[in-house]
Design an enzyme around this catalytic site. Structure first.
Site, PDB file in Angstrom:
ATOM      1  N   TYR A 197       0.856  -1.191   0.000  1.00 28.88           N
ATOM      2  CA  TYR A 197       0.000   0.000   0.000  1.00 28.88           C
ATOM      3  C   TYR A 197       0.888   1.235   0.000  1.00 28.88           C
ATOM      4  O   TYR A 197       1.580   1.520   0.973  1.00 28.88           O
ATOM      5  CB  TYR A 197      -0.901  -0.005   1.235  1.00 28.88           C
ATOM      6  CG  TYR A 197      -2.113   0.900   1.163  1.00 28.88           C
ATOM      7  CD1 TYR A 197      -2.338   1.761   0.090  1.00 28.88           C
ATOM      8  CD2 TYR A 197      -3.049   0.882   2.175  1.00 28.88           C
ATOM      9  CE1 TYR A 197      -3.458   2.573   0.034  1.00 28.88           C
ATOM     10  CE2 TYR A 197      -4.187   1.685   2.139  1.00 28.88           C
ATOM     11  CZ  TYR A 197      -4.381   2.528   1.072  1.00 28.88           C
ATOM     12  OH  TYR A 197      -5.487   3.340   1.028  1.00 28.88           O
ATOM     13  N   LYS A 207      -1.071  -1.068  -4.300  1.00 25.76           N
ATOM     14  CA  LYS A 207      -2.268  -0.231  -4.161  1.00 25.76           C
ATOM     15  C   LYS A 207      -1.813   1.202  -3.964  1.00 25.76           C
ATOM     16  O   LYS A 207      -1.054   1.499  -3.044  1.00 25.76           O
ATOM     17  CB  LYS A 207      -3.104  -0.701  -2.971  1.00 25.76           C
ATOM     18  CG  LYS A 207      -4.374   0.116  -2.761  1.00 25.76           C
ATOM     19  CD  LYS A 207      -5.160  -0.396  -1.561  1.00 25.76           C
ATOM     20  CE  LYS A 207      -6.398   0.462  -1.321  1.00 25.76           C
ATOM     21  NZ  LYS A 207      -7.169   0.013  -0.137  1.00 25.76           N
TER      22      LYS A 207
END
Length: 290
Positions: A131, A156
């Site tokens: 992330y 992400k």
């Protein structure tokens, strides 16, 4: 890992006394599963990952895995200090999770190869989606390096720097064509036209948690929702820090499931903001039905 369509990020319900409401979480996830998400990400940002104790985290993951029962992949949030992230990863693996969404480590920062070692240690336990947000801001060549780490399957993006992401996608897919990219911005639907333009099709849908009908209608191409629903929702989201989570939990309650309140330092949606959210949800549902 086969992830497609709308990705479901459930909230984490709490009882009136503040304890984890496992039965409500099970109901919340089952309601979402009836609408066919492409994956379930439990105990992540929308699920108040940072507010869960080490005992609560694996309980939430276990509930998700039991409810989903192999219908789609289940990924769990993990992160923070390395020891904590490893404990979460091992507990998630024991609970039956298919992978992890790896949050940024807290406070301590090292050079790029230090972060790569952190990611590699966690990815040795379960497949990892990195992330990118907060303290984790990766150059394209750093993502190429991470993509070569065994167990790292995707990125992400929570930054929204389209230029950086375009160069990253080009660099990584040249060497690792199956690497996954996700739009991880809050209320990601509003920015998906830009992300699709650079080849990023996957995104996390906070709206799916409380209005899956709206999320699916947008996925099917109802562009009216961008101006009539998503744009005003994003403006409301920006009024108070933490609203990207608080609004989702309030939305679930407005749709008839008592998932309790958010934990500090997040604050509840109150007064006019709650009324506006209710009005937006009803307007979005009316638009979908028309």
């Amino acid at each position: 890992m086969n992830l497609s369509g709308v990705l479901f990020f459930p909230v984490t319900p709490f009882d009136a006394d503040g304890t984890l409401a496992e039965h409500v979480l099970a109901e919340h996830i089952e309601r979402g599963m009836r609408h066919g998400p492409g994956g379930v990400f439990v105990a992540c940002g929308t699920g108040e990952f940072s507010a869960l104790s080490e005992a609560e985290h694996p309980r939430a993951v276990r509930v998700a895995c039991e409810v989903v029962a192999g219908r789609v992949p289940v990924l769990a949030g993990a992160g923070g200090p390395l020891g904590t992230a490893l404990n979460q990863a091992r507990a998630a693996r024991a609970a039956g999770a298919d992978g992890l969404l790896l949050m940024p480590p807290y406070l301590a920062q090292g050079p790029g190869y230090g972060y790569a070692a952190y990611v590699a240690a966690v990815a040795a336990e379960l497949p990892v989606i990195v992330y990118q947000r907060g303290s984790v801001v990766l150059e394209p060549e750093a993502v190429v390096e991470l993509a070569g780490v065994p167990g790292v399957i995707g990125l992400k993006d929570g930054l929204g720097d389209i230029d950086r992401m375009q160069w990253t996608v080009l660099a990584v897919r040249e060497a690792y064509p199956d690497f996954l990219f996700f739009n991880g911005l809050p209320t990601a639907e509003l920015t998906m036209p830009a992300y699709r333009g650079i080849g990023v099709e996957l995104y996390s849908s906070a709206v799916f948690a409380f209005a899956p009908e709206i999320a699916l209608a947008y996925l099917r191409g109802d562009e009216r929702l961008l101006t009539a629903f998503y744009a005003p929702l994003v403006r409301l989201r920006g009024k108070v820090p933490g609203y990207p989570v608080s609004l989702v939990k309030a939305g679930v309650r407005l749709r008839g499931l008592d998932v309790g309140t958010v934990r500090p330092p997040l604050v509840e949606v109150t007064g006019e903001d709650l009324q506006e959210l209710d009005t937006l949800i009803k307007a979005g549902l009316d638009l979908v039905a028309s």
